[in-house]
Motif scaffolding. Structure first.
Motif, PDB file in Angstrom:
ATOM      1  N   GLU A 105       0.809  -1.213   0.000  1.00  0.00           N
ATOM      2  CA  GLU A 105       0.000   0.000   0.000  1.00  0.00           C
ATOM      3  C   GLU A 105       0.849   1.273   0.000  1.00  0.00           C
ATOM      4  OE1 GLU A 105      -3.308  -0.153  -0.252  1.00  0.00           O
ATOM      5  OE2 GLU A 105      -3.083  -2.337  -0.365  1.00  0.00           O
ATOM      6  N   ARG A 106       2.182   1.117   0.150  1.00  0.00           N
ATOM      7  CA  ARG A 106       3.063   2.282   0.227  1.00  0.00           C
ATOM      8  C   ARG A 106       4.173   2.202  -0.818  1.00  0.00           C
ATOM      9  NH1 ARG A 106       2.401   5.749   4.396  1.00  0.00           N
ATOM     10  NH2 ARG A 106       3.418   7.031   2.829  1.00  0.00           N
ATOM     11  N   SER A 107       3.779   2.082  -2.081  1.00  0.00           N
ATOM     12  CA  SER A 107       4.774   2.057  -3.151  1.00  0.00           C
ATOM     13  C   SER A 107       5.516   3.386  -3.252  1.00  0.00           C
ATOM     14  CB  SER A 107       4.115   1.726  -4.491  1.00  0.00           C
ATOM     15  OG  SER A 107       3.124   2.687  -4.815  1.00  0.00           O
ATOM     16  N   ASP A 108       4.954   4.466  -2.664  1.00  0.00           N
ATOM     17  CA  ASP A 108       5.603   5.771  -2.695  1.00  0.00           C
ATOM     18  C   ASP A 108       6.857   5.825  -1.833  1.00  0.00           C
ATOM     19  OD1 ASP A 108       3.880   5.482  -0.450  1.00  0.00           O
ATOM     20  OD2 ASP A 108       3.897   7.647  -0.139  1.00  0.00           O
ATOM     21  N   ARG A 109       7.158   4.775  -1.105  1.00  0.00           N
ATOM     22  CA  ARG A 109       8.385   4.715  -0.312  1.00  0.00           C
ATOM     23  C   ARG A 109       9.518   4.003  -1.070  1.00  0.00           C
ATOM     24  NH1 ARG A 109       6.084   3.224   5.758  1.00  0.00           N
ATOM     25  NH2 ARG A 109       4.998   5.219   6.092  1.00  0.00           N
ATOM     26  N   HIS A 110       9.285   3.726  -2.351  1.00  0.00           N
ATOM     27  CA  HIS A 110      10.244   2.958  -3.138  1.00  0.00           C
ATOM     28  C   HIS A 110      10.548   3.700  -4.434  1.00  0.00           C
ATOM     29  CE1 HIS A 110       9.691  -0.487  -0.444  1.00  0.00           C
ATOM     30  NE2 HIS A 110       8.448  -0.052  -0.381  1.00  0.00           N
ATOM     31  N   ALA A 111      11.827   3.912  -4.717  1.00  0.00           N
ATOM     32  CA  ALA A 111      12.262   4.548  -5.955  1.00  0.00           C
ATOM     33  C   ALA A 111      12.960   3.510  -6.823  1.00  0.00           C
ATOM     34  CB  ALA A 111      13.192   5.718  -5.666  1.00  0.00           C
ATOM     35  N   VAL A 112      12.744   3.599  -8.130  1.00  0.00           N
ATOM     36  CA  VAL A 112      13.270   2.594  -9.047  1.00  0.00           C
ATOM     37  C   VAL A 112      13.841   3.268 -10.287  1.00  0.00           C
ATOM     38  CG1 VAL A 112      11.668   0.813  -8.271  1.00  0.00           C
ATOM     39  CG2 VAL A 112      11.017   2.307 -10.183  1.00  0.00           C
ATOM     40  N   VAL A 113      14.655   2.479 -10.984  1.00  0.00           N
ATOM     41  CA  VAL A 113      15.096   2.811 -12.336  1.00  0.00           C
ATOM     42  C   VAL A 113      14.648   1.671 -13.242  1.00  0.00           C
ATOM     43  CG1 VAL A 113      17.070   3.162 -13.864  1.00  0.00           C
ATOM     44  CG2 VAL A 113      17.069   4.178 -11.573  1.00  0.00           C
ATOM     45  N   VAL A 114      14.071   2.016 -14.377  1.00  0.00           N
ATOM     46  CA  VAL A 114      13.587   1.028 -15.347  1.00  0.00           C
ATOM     47  C   VAL A 114      14.419   1.133 -16.614  1.00  0.00           C
ATOM     48  CG1 VAL A 114      11.619   0.301 -16.749  1.00  0.00           C
ATOM     49  CG2 VAL A 114      11.253   1.088 -14.394  1.00  0.00           C
ATOM     50  N   GLU A 115      14.915  -0.006 -17.081  1.00  0.00           N
ATOM     51  CA  GLU A 115      15.607  -0.080 -18.367  1.00  0.00           C
ATOM     52  C   GLU A 115      15.126  -1.316 -19.101  1.00  0.00           C
ATOM     53  OE1 GLU A 115      19.712   0.597 -19.214  1.00  0.00           O
ATOM     54  OE2 GLU A 115      20.048   1.617 -17.302  1.00  0.00           O
ATOM     55  N   TYR A 127      23.131  -4.509 -14.961  1.00  0.00           N
ATOM     56  CA  TYR A 127      22.999  -3.068 -15.165  1.00  0.00           C
ATOM     57  C   TYR A 127      23.851  -2.275 -14.177  1.00  0.00           C
ATOM     58  CZ  TYR A 127      19.065  -4.312 -18.166  1.00  0.00           C
ATOM     59  OH  TYR A 127      18.289  -4.841 -19.169  1.00  0.00           O
ATOM     60  N   ARG A 128      24.767  -2.944 -13.514  1.00  0.00           N
ATOM     61  CA  ARG A 128      25.623  -2.248 -12.551  1.00  0.00           C
ATOM     62  C   ARG A 128      26.707  -1.454 -13.272  1.00  0.00           C
ATOM     63  NH1 ARG A 128      25.940  -7.308  -8.228  1.00  0.00           N
ATOM     64  NH2 ARG A 128      23.726  -7.191  -7.654  1.00  0.00           N
ATOM     65  N   GLY A 129      27.244  -0.463 -12.563  1.00  0.00           N
ATOM     66  CA  GLY A 129      28.272   0.387 -13.148  1.00  0.00           C
ATOM     67  C   GLY A 129      27.729   1.551 -13.944  1.00  0.00           C
ATOM     68  N   ASN A 130      26.425   1.746 -13.922  1.00  0.00           N
ATOM     69  CA  ASN A 130      25.804   2.839 -14.664  1.00  0.00           C
ATOM     70  C   ASN A 130      25.363   3.995 -13.781  1.00  0.00           C
ATOM     71  OD1 ASN A 130      25.967   1.511 -17.223  1.00  0.00           O
ATOM     72  ND2 ASN A 130      24.225   0.231 -16.635  1.00  0.00           N
ATOM     73  N   GLY A 131      25.697   3.941 -12.476  1.00  0.00           N
ATOM     74  CA  GLY A 131      25.373   5.046 -11.566  1.00  0.00           C
ATOM     75  C   GLY A 131      23.949   5.050 -11.052  1.00  0.00           C
ATOM     76  N   HIS A 132      23.232   3.942 -11.213  1.00  0.00           N
ATOM     77  CA  HIS A 132      21.830   3.922 -10.770  1.00  0.00           C
ATOM     78  C   HIS A 132      21.717   4.114  -9.264  1.00  0.00           C
ATOM     79  CE1 HIS A 132      20.694   3.069 -14.753  1.00  0.00           C
ATOM     80  NE2 HIS A 132      20.794   1.757 -14.739  1.00  0.00           N
ATOM     81  N   MET A 133      22.569   3.430  -8.492  1.00  0.00           N
ATOM     82  CA  MET A 133      22.484   3.543  -7.031  1.00  0.00           C
ATOM     83  C   MET A 133      22.715   4.979  -6.582  1.00  0.00           C
ATOM     84  SD  MET A 133      24.249   3.861  -3.932  1.00  0.00           S
ATOM     85  CE  MET A 133      25.925   3.218  -4.000  1.00  0.00           C
TER      86      MET A 133
END
Length: 393
Positions: A44-54, A92-98
């Motif tokens: 119910e609290r997806s607003d507490r999660h940030a994502v990157v989509v590729e 997808y690591r090494g692309n600065g997502h974190m």
């Protein structure tokens, strides 16, 4: 690979895919992360999660969970956002997502004047973002030989919480927890969620007069008490009970400093260590010190010192645009009061962000010389707080 979409907040429809990524890297079981950290992964609290989509899939995630910490003074709290679930698909690591996801959350904390953020993880990895070790926790090791004679099973010890419905123990456990000076503030529903997480066992000692409880995990080589509370006699009976019934070679307990039940662990421990408690980032220095004003005044007045004075603290300007505004605060003190006000002049003590964490929270203690050079800093610091391991994000 196509261009990245994000960082952005996850949508409710993306929650299952997001959890599949986290389960793959952290839980190794379907639904494991949600079951083990239900107060973090609430659909119910997806607003507490940030994502990157590729490439049409979620490839990176960081959660930021608002928690309210009690500072030990009645009615005084501080907002602290816990960072967790830091995961990127290995392809997808090494692309600065974190880095971009963490900056996304730090910007939001700045916009909302959030005082603190905390996390676990590698110190060197997160120091770049302003996180530093803060606070102290004790680790006590107990064995059968730690007790005089043989540990004894107790008829008054029972499994505590039935998370599927009402429970006779839940109200008492919640009341004990809310009496703790330093804690995450939670309502009864929050207590049910915490006590109901997978892998956490809650055992209650209830003889009518001196109730107590312990929460422990047994999924590592050293079973660990991660939360406790109640009476001294009840806790002592529970520790003896656990060693007797579970046939443990060793039981580890994570204990807050200055806790009234700490002597029980010290009395029965064969070995102990002091460790950094959490890594925190001071996001808003004035908001932080205003929130701790009651604790600062109480500790200064309890000392009986009679000096008058003031000291202005500030965080050095940083190169990133998010922190261009000045962060300073003046603390004035005398025999009868302490006041915390916005800074008006160049700070007497201006430190880089992680060094300010060391000054205010005391570990690592590389700023001890600053505290000993000022009567107020020497007396009222380090600031005291504690997040029980049962609620680490």
């Amino acid at each position: 690979m196509t261009g990245a979409d994000g960082p952005r907040l996850a949508t409710p429809a993306e929650f299952p895919e997001m959890m599949a990524l986290l389960d793959r890297y952290f839980a190794y079981e379907n639904g494991g992360m949600r079951a083990r950290l239900p107060f973090v992964y609430d659909p119910e609290r997806s607003d507490r999660h940030a994502v990157v989509v590729e490439d049409g899939r979620i490839v990176s995630h960081i959660a930021a969970i608002p928690q309210t910490l009690s500072t030990g003074t009645e009615g005084e709290t501080v907002e602290c956002w816990g960072i967790g679930g830091v995961a990127t698909d290995r392809r997808y690591r090494g692309n600065g997502h974190m880095s971009r996801l963490l900056e996304f959350w730090l910007d939001r904390m700045t916009e909302r004047n959030v005082a603190l953020s905390d996390l676990g993880g590698n110190r060197q990895r997160y120091a770049h973002f302003g996180y530093e070790n803060a606070g102290i926790e004790y680790r006590y090791s107990l064995t059968e030989r730690s007790f005089d004679g043989e540990p004894i099973a107790s008829d008054a010890a029972t499994v505590a919480v039935d998370t599927g419905g009402s429970d006779e123990h839940l109200e008492a456990l919640h009341r004990i927890h809310e009496a703790e000076l330093y804690r995450v503030v939670r309502d009864p529903a929050g207590s049910r969620t915490v006590f109901g997480q997978r892998g956490l066992e809650t055992i209650v000692y209830d003889d009518g007069d001196e109730p107590a409880y312990v929460c422990l995990t047994r999924e590592s080589r050293s079973p660990t008490v991660e939360e406790f509370g109640g009476s001294e006699a009840g806790l002592e009976a529970l520790l003896s009970h656990l060693l007797a019934v579970l046939d443990l070679n060793e039981l580890t307990a994570r204990v807050p400093p200055r806790h009234p039940l700490e002597p029980v662990f010290a009395r029965h421990s064969s070995f102990w260590t002091a460790r950094p408690h959490r890594k925190v980032r001071i996001c808003d220095l004035p908001t932080l010190l205003e929130a701790f004003a009651g604790q600062l005044e109480a500790r200064w007045l309890e000392s009986g010192r009679t000096e008058h004075g003031s000291i202005e603290l500030g965080i050095e300007d940083e190169s990133d645009e998010r922190d261009e505004r000045a962060e300073s605060v003046r603390i004035a003190y005398g025999p009868d009061s302490v006041t915390v006000e916005p800074g008006t002049e160049r700070p007497d003590v201006e430190l880089e962000r992680t060094a300010m964490t060391s000054l205010l929270f005391g570990m690592p203690d590389r700023t001890a010389d600053l505290r000993t050079g000022d009567p107020f800093l020497e007396t009222a610091l380090p600031l005291r707080f504690f997040v029980w391991a049962s609620e680490h994000v």
